[in-house]
Write a protein that holds these residues in place. Sequence first.
Motif, PDB file in Angstrom:
ATOM      1  N   UNK A  19     117.301  45.999  71.335  1.00  0.00           N
ATOM      2  CA  UNK A  19     116.201  46.129  72.249  1.00  0.00           C
ATOM      3  C   UNK A  19     115.242  47.190  71.721  1.00  0.00           C
ATOM      4  N   UNK A  20     114.005  46.805  71.604  1.00  0.00           N
ATOM      5  CA  UNK A  20     112.986  47.678  71.072  1.00  0.00           C
ATOM      6  C   UNK A  20     112.234  48.338  72.227  1.00  0.00           C
ATOM      7  N   UNK A  21     112.079  49.633  72.164  1.00  0.00           N
ATOM      8  CA  UNK A  21     111.379  50.382  73.214  1.00  0.00           C
ATOM      9  C   UNK A  21     109.933  49.918  73.331  1.00  0.00           C
ATOM     10  N   UNK A  22     109.321  49.590  72.215  1.00  0.00           N
ATOM     11  CA  UNK A  22     107.929  49.137  72.240  1.00  0.00           C
ATOM     12  C   UNK A  22     107.785  47.838  73.029  1.00  0.00           C
ATOM     13  N   UNK A  23     108.757  46.952  72.906  1.00  0.00           N
ATOM     14  CA  UNK A  23     108.725  45.682  73.643  1.00  0.00           C
ATOM     15  C   UNK A  23     108.819  45.959  75.142  1.00  0.00           C
ATOM     16  N   UNK A  24     109.704  46.879  75.510  1.00  0.00           N
ATOM     17  CA  UNK A  24     109.864  47.224  76.917  1.00  0.00           C
ATOM     18  C   UNK A  24     108.589  47.857  77.463  1.00  0.00           C
ATOM     19  N   UNK A  25     107.984  48.778  76.694  1.00  0.00           N
ATOM     20  CA  UNK A  25     106.721  49.412  77.122  1.00  0.00           C
ATOM     21  C   UNK A  25     105.642  48.360  77.336  1.00  0.00           C
ATOM     22  N   UNK A  26     105.543  47.446  76.392  1.00  0.00           N
ATOM     23  CA  UNK A  26     104.528  46.388  76.473  1.00  0.00           C
ATOM     24  C   UNK A  26     104.757  45.510  77.697  1.00  0.00           C
ATOM     25  N   UNK A  27     106.015  45.163  77.950  1.00  0.00           N
ATOM     26  CA  UNK A  27     106.339  44.349  79.122  1.00  0.00           C
ATOM     27  C   UNK A  27     105.953  45.077  80.405  1.00  0.00           C
ATOM     28  N   UNK A  28     106.285  46.358  80.506  1.00  0.00           N
ATOM     29  CA  UNK A  28     105.966  47.130  81.710  1.00  0.00           C
ATOM     30  C   UNK A  28     104.456  47.230  81.898  1.00  0.00           C
TER      31      UNK A  28
END
Length: 151
Positions: A1-10
């Motif tokens: 799980x990439x933190x950048x992907x989570x940030x982008x999703x949020x």
Amino acid sequence: MDIEVIKEFVMQNWLVIVVALIILFFVLNVVKTVLKWAIAIIIIAALLIYSGISIDQIKQTVTDVQSSTMDTLKKEATNLMVNEASKATYAKGQNGEFTITSPNVEIKGTVGSDKVNVVLRGISLGEWNLDNETIRTFVNKAKGNVTAPAS
């Protein structure tokens, strides 16, 4: 799980997340039965599914963390074997069994076997092959420090 992907999703779905949290808060405060936990689980699962995180990705992440942890523990055990070889004691048991104990590492095996069980600070690291140079050196140095047979 990439933190950048989570940030982008949020950032892209903040409104959906806020609405889900409000509904979740409402359900947890108003509904007082087992039904509230069922609804809460459904809301959380829906958010996870909506975010694109799959069960396979969660399993893969858990597997990666577990593998990384075991690799780190094995490296630490190997380093401690090198450092504590002179402090290790070799105890002969019955039926060819032996135990090698140092302050942080314990090895149990049987004479003639090519495998030993390694324990690091009470955590079992499983069976290791004796063809590992570090383990052979540790065993040979410990044999010089033989104690009374184990009962």
